[in-house]
Design a protein around this motif. Structure first.
Motif, PDB file in Angstrom:
ATOM      1  N   GLY A  24      47.527  42.543  47.177  1.00 61.18           N
ATOM      2  CA  GLY A  24      46.376  42.029  47.902  1.00 61.18           C
ATOM      3  C   GLY A  24      45.222  41.568  47.026  1.00 61.18           C
ATOM      4  O   GLY A  24      44.154  41.223  47.537  1.00 61.18           O
ATOM      5  N   THR A  25      45.437  41.528  45.720  1.00 60.42           N
ATOM      6  CA  THR A  25      44.401  41.041  44.813  1.00 60.42           C
ATOM      7  C   THR A  25      44.356  39.521  44.828  1.00 60.42           C
ATOM      8  O   THR A  25      45.400  38.861  44.828  1.00 60.42           O
ATOM      9  N   LYS A  26      43.128  38.975  44.859  1.00 56.26           N
ATOM     10  CA  LYS A  26      42.976  37.515  44.764  1.00 56.26           C
ATOM     11  C   LYS A  26      42.226  37.181  43.478  1.00 56.26           C
ATOM     12  O   LYS A  26      41.144  37.706  43.216  1.00 56.26           O
ATOM     13  N   ILE A  27      42.851  36.320  42.678  1.00 54.96           N
ATOM     14  CA  ILE A  27      42.295  35.908  41.387  1.00 54.96           C
ATOM     15  C   ILE A  27      41.994  34.418  41.455  1.00 54.96           C
ATOM     16  O   ILE A  27      42.793  33.642  41.985  1.00 54.96           O
ATOM     17  N   LEU A  28      40.847  34.016  40.908  1.00 57.07           N
ATOM     18  CA  LEU A  28      40.490  32.592  40.826  1.00 57.07           C
ATOM     19  C   LEU A  28      40.342  32.229  39.356  1.00 57.07           C
ATOM     20  O   LEU A  28      39.539  32.840  38.641  1.00 57.07           O
ATOM     21  N   SER A  45      34.970  27.144  50.295  1.00 59.48           N
ATOM     22  CA  SER A  45      34.263  28.422  50.346  1.00 59.48           C
ATOM     23  C   SER A  45      35.272  29.545  50.145  1.00 59.48           C
ATOM     24  O   SER A  45      36.272  29.648  50.858  1.00 59.48           O
ATOM     25  N   ILE A  46      35.014  30.341  49.128  1.00 56.77           N
ATOM     26  CA  ILE A  46      35.968  31.373  48.719  1.00 56.77           C
ATOM     27  C   ILE A  46      35.374  32.742  48.993  1.00 56.77           C
ATOM     28  O   ILE A  46      34.264  33.044  48.563  1.00 56.77           O
ATOM     29  N   GLU A  47      36.118  33.545  49.751  1.00 52.96           N
ATOM     30  CA  GLU A  47      35.667  34.896  50.088  1.00 52.96           C
ATOM     31  C   GLU A  47      36.741  35.895  49.682  1.00 52.96           C
ATOM     32  O   GLU A  47      37.849  35.509  49.326  1.00 52.96           O
ATOM     33  N   ASN A  48      36.419  37.165  49.748  1.00 51.84           N
ATOM     34  CA  ASN A  48      37.376  38.236  49.454  1.00 51.84           C
ATOM     35  C   ASN A  48      38.062  38.023  48.116  1.00 51.84           C
ATOM     36  O   ASN A  48      39.283  38.109  47.987  1.00 51.84           O
ATOM     37  N   LEU A  49      37.253  37.705  47.126  1.00 50.33           N
ATOM     38  CA  LEU A  49      37.774  37.434  45.793  1.00 50.33           C
ATOM     39  C   LEU A  49      37.566  38.664  44.918  1.00 50.33           C
ATOM     40  O   LEU A  49      36.514  39.300  44.967  1.00 50.33           O
ATOM     41  N   ASP A  50      38.593  39.002  44.114  1.00 50.27           N
ATOM     42  CA  ASP A  50      38.505  40.193  43.259  1.00 50.27           C
ATOM     43  C   ASP A  50      38.140  39.862  41.817  1.00 50.27           C
ATOM     44  O   ASP A  50      37.429  40.615  41.170  1.00 50.27           O
ATOM     45  N   LEU A  51      38.667  38.754  41.331  1.00 52.96           N
ATOM     46  CA  LEU A  51      38.571  38.505  39.899  1.00 52.96           C
ATOM     47  C   LEU A  51      38.478  37.006  39.624  1.00 52.96           C
ATOM     48  O   LEU A  51      39.179  36.210  40.255  1.00 52.96           O
ATOM     49  N   VAL A  52      37.605  36.639  38.690  1.00 49.16           N
ATOM     50  CA  VAL A  52      37.477  35.254  38.232  1.00 49.16           C
ATOM     51  C   VAL A  52      37.807  35.218  36.743  1.00 49.16           C
ATOM     52  O   VAL A  52      37.291  36.036  35.974  1.00 49.16           O
ATOM     53  N   LEU A  53      38.652  34.288  36.336  1.00 47.97           N
ATOM     54  CA  LEU A  53      38.939  34.054  34.920  1.00 47.97           C
ATOM     55  C   LEU A  53      38.404  32.676  34.547  1.00 47.97           C
ATOM     56  O   LEU A  53      38.626  31.712  35.290  1.00 47.97           O
ATOM     57  N   ARG A  73      30.890  38.999  44.579  1.00 46.17           N
ATOM     58  CA  ARG A  73      30.832  40.184  43.715  1.00 46.17           C
ATOM     59  C   ARG A  73      32.122  40.388  42.943  1.00 46.17           C
ATOM     60  O   ARG A  73      32.437  41.505  42.492  1.00 46.17           O
ATOM     61  N   ALA A  74      32.903  39.335  42.788  1.00 47.01           N
ATOM     62  CA  ALA A  74      34.133  39.432  41.999  1.00 47.01           C
ATOM     63  C   ALA A  74      33.797  39.726  40.541  1.00 47.01           C
ATOM     64  O   ALA A  74      32.740  39.330  40.034  1.00 47.01           O
ATOM     65  N   HIS A  75      34.693  40.415  39.886  1.00 49.36           N
ATOM     66  CA  HIS A  75      34.568  40.662  38.455  1.00 49.36           C
ATOM     67  C   HIS A  75      34.904  39.368  37.707  1.00 49.36           C
ATOM     68  O   HIS A  75      35.717  38.578  38.179  1.00 49.36           O
ATOM     69  N   VAL A  76      34.270  39.136  36.567  1.00 45.75           N
ATOM     70  CA  VAL A  76      34.534  37.913  35.790  1.00 45.75           C
ATOM     71  C   VAL A  76      35.040  38.299  34.404  1.00 45.75           C
ATOM     72  O   VAL A  76      34.432  39.128  33.721  1.00 45.75           O
ATOM     73  N   ILE A  77      36.152  37.690  34.007  1.00 44.29           N
ATOM     74  CA  ILE A  77      36.670  37.841  32.645  1.00 44.29           C
ATOM     75  C   ILE A  77      36.613  36.478  31.965  1.00 44.29           C
ATOM     76  O   ILE A  77      37.102  35.478  32.510  1.00 44.29           O
ATOM     77  N   ALA A  78      35.988  36.439  30.799  1.00 43.18           N
ATOM     78  CA  ALA A  78      35.875  35.203  30.025  1.00 43.18           C
ATOM     79  C   ALA A  78      35.615  35.589  28.577  1.00 43.18           C
ATOM     80  O   ALA A  78      35.543  36.787  28.246  1.00 43.18           O
TER      81      ALA A  78
END
Ligand code: NI
Ligand code: MN
Length: 242
Positions: A24-28, A45-53, A73-78
């Motif tokens: 159920g994880t959504k990554i963008l 429009s993107i909702e229910n997002l867990d993680l952004v790369l 409030r998704a976490h961001v990894i970069a």
């Protein structure tokens, strides 16, 4: 929603991609959505997002990172410099890393790998240093492995990425001009030894002239790699890639 028991990949046009995992994880990846002329309105429009790369600092990849991180409030990894930049905009829920590193995110292992490109962050008339451009390899909890190359030319160390991570599928830029074109992407697919390539970073602007058909032609000479050309907004399930 998808009926897949595995990973579902949705291409939002250009480099922007969402991935839904079985837990159920959504990554963008590369959150350029609002201003992306290829992204269908219904998916902007993107909702229910867990993680952004974020692969690098260019605006067609950083895109709406600040707004999306704030609203979801998704976490961001970069890379480290991009997360520092996001911090200056009030986005603190980040993990800065660099090429060669691996971060565990729930069931997924996310490795930052090299890209031959640049990464400046444009802001008004100036460009902030955005670290090194990168790609990501994601090893999901079900052992499916995706390589998203970001913006890059082909480089021989893609053979090393293939050997180290054994990606099943690669999302490779084919548009040319700012990245490799179809001929380079075909060489990349061979070195990576992937079952399928999802072409990205083409057709968005007139300069990005490479096409999936040209990639297929370039590949046909050498390999049985499958080209899975999605329409912006279209999804593909893991089972249809390997
Ligand atoms: Ni770029
Ligand atoms: Mn780009």
């Amino acid at each position: 929603m998808s009926a897949s028991n595995g990973i579902t990949i949705t291409w939002l046009g250009h480099a922007a991609t969402t991935i839904d995992t079985p837990d159920g994880t959504k990554i963008l990846i590369d959150p350029w959505v609002q201003g992306n002329p290829s992204t269908p309105d219904a998916l902007k429009s993107i909702e229910n997002l867990d993680l952004v790369l974020i692969t690098h600092g260019h605006s067609d990849h950083m895109g709406d990172a600040v707004e999306i991180a704030r609203s979801t409030r998704a976490h961001v990894i970069a890379n480290f410099e991009i997360t520092q930049y996001l911090g200056s905009k009030g986005i603190e829920n980040t993990t800065g890393m660099n090429i060669g590193g691996t971060v565990q995110w729930k069931g997924s292992r996310i490795s930052m790998v090299n890209a031959i490109h640049s990464s400046g962050i444009s802001e008004g008339d100036s460009i902030a240093y955005g670290g090194s451009a990168s790609g990501f390899v994601i090893e999901f909890e079900n052992d499916f492995v995706l390589y998203h190359a970001g913006d890059t030319d082909v480089f021989e160390d893609m053979k090393l990425i293939g050997d180290m991570y054994s990606p099943d599928v690669a999302m490779l830029p084919i548009g040319g001009h700012f990245t490799m074109g179809p001929t380079g992407a075909a060489r990349a697919a061979g070195m990576l030894d992937v079952a399928a390539v999802i072409p990205i970073h083409y057709g968005t602007f007139p300069a990005l002239t490479g096409t999936p058909a040209e990639l297929e032609n370039a590949l046909r000479k050498a390999s049985d790699v499958k080209v899975v050309a999605l329409q912006p907004g279209q999804s593909v399930d893991q089972e249809d890639l390997v």
